[in-house]
Design a protein around this motif. Structure first.
Motif, PDB file in Angstrom:
ATOM      1  N   LEU A  14       0.792  -1.117   0.102  1.00 15.55           N
ATOM      2  CA  LEU A  14       0.164  -0.045   0.043  1.00 15.55           C
ATOM      3  C   LEU A  14       0.902   1.180   0.155  1.00 15.55           C
ATOM      4  O   LEU A  14       0.568   2.286  -0.604  1.00 15.55           O
ATOM      5  N   GLY A  15       1.947   1.195   0.801  1.00 18.38           N
ATOM      6  CA  GLY A  15       2.756   2.390   0.578  1.00 18.38           C
ATOM      7  C   GLY A  15       3.496   2.484  -0.504  1.00 18.38           C
ATOM      8  O   GLY A  15       3.587   3.679  -1.003  1.00 18.38           O
ATOM      9  N   LEU A  16       3.865   1.532  -1.244  1.00 17.26           N
ATOM     10  CA  LEU A  16       4.675   1.671  -2.613  1.00 17.26           C
ATOM     11  C   LEU A  16       3.588   2.137  -3.426  1.00 17.26           C
ATOM     12  O   LEU A  16       3.806   2.900  -4.491  1.00 17.26           O
ATOM     13  N   PHE A  17       2.123   1.507  -3.394  1.00 20.24           N
ATOM     14  CA  PHE A  17       1.098   2.227  -4.281  1.00 20.24           C
ATOM     15  C   PHE A  17       1.133   3.837  -4.128  1.00 20.24           C
ATOM     16  O   PHE A  17       0.780   4.434  -5.166  1.00 20.24           O
ATOM     17  N   LEU A  18       1.108   3.924  -2.738  1.00 19.88           N
ATOM     18  CA  LEU A  18       0.571   5.570  -2.717  1.00 19.88           C
ATOM     19  C   LEU A  18       1.901   6.373  -3.261  1.00 19.88           C
ATOM     20  O   LEU A  18       1.714   7.666  -3.518  1.00 19.88           O
ATOM     21  N   VAL A  19       3.091   5.842  -3.003  1.00 27.59           N
ATOM     22  CA  VAL A  19       4.378   6.570  -3.691  1.00 27.59           C
ATOM     23  C   VAL A  19       4.209   6.743  -5.187  1.00 27.59           C
ATOM     24  O   VAL A  19       4.550   7.687  -5.761  1.00 27.59           O
ATOM     25  N   ALA A  38       3.046  10.643   2.703  1.00 28.82           N
ATOM     26  CA  ALA A  38       2.481   9.335   3.675  1.00 28.82           C
ATOM     27  C   ALA A  38       2.889   7.887   2.974  1.00 28.82           C
ATOM     28  O   ALA A  38       3.348   7.085   3.756  1.00 28.82           O
ATOM     29  N   GLY A  39       3.042   7.801   1.733  1.00 26.50           N
ATOM     30  CA  GLY A  39       3.699   6.569   1.079  1.00 26.50           C
ATOM     31  C   GLY A  39       4.852   6.292   1.493  1.00 26.50           C
ATOM     32  O   GLY A  39       5.334   5.196   1.959  1.00 26.50           O
ATOM     33  N   CYS A  40       5.812   7.134   1.482  1.00 28.45           N
ATOM     34  CA  CYS A  40       7.261   6.878   1.913  1.00 28.45           C
ATOM     35  C   CYS A  40       7.165   6.605   3.319  1.00 28.45           C
ATOM     36  O   CYS A  40       8.035   5.713   3.645  1.00 28.45           O
TER      37      CYS A  40
END
Length: 62
Positions: A14-19, A38-40
């Motif tokens: 999910l974090g990588l998706f946000l980044v 937020a993703g980082c």
């Protein structure tokens, strides 16, 4: 994989998706800089948690 490892892996994804994609999810979350930050943060924390869950679960072999 145990339950904790799966949870950490999903949060990391999910974090990588946000980044990488930084989509405008809603008008409240449409700031690309905030989504990138937020993703980082989510990727870093969940990546450390994933590594800890994997390495803590393995036992050294004699």
């Amino acid at each position: 994989m145990n339950k904790k490892t799966v949870i950490w892996a999903v949060l990391f994804g999910l974090g990588l998706f946000l980044v990488f994609f930084r989509l405008e999810i809603s008008r409240y979350l449409s700031d690309p800089v905030a989504l990138f930050a937020a993703g980082c943060i989510l990727s870093l924390i969940s990546g450390v948690g994933l590594l800890a869950a994997v390495y803590r679960g393995t036992e050294p072999q004699p």
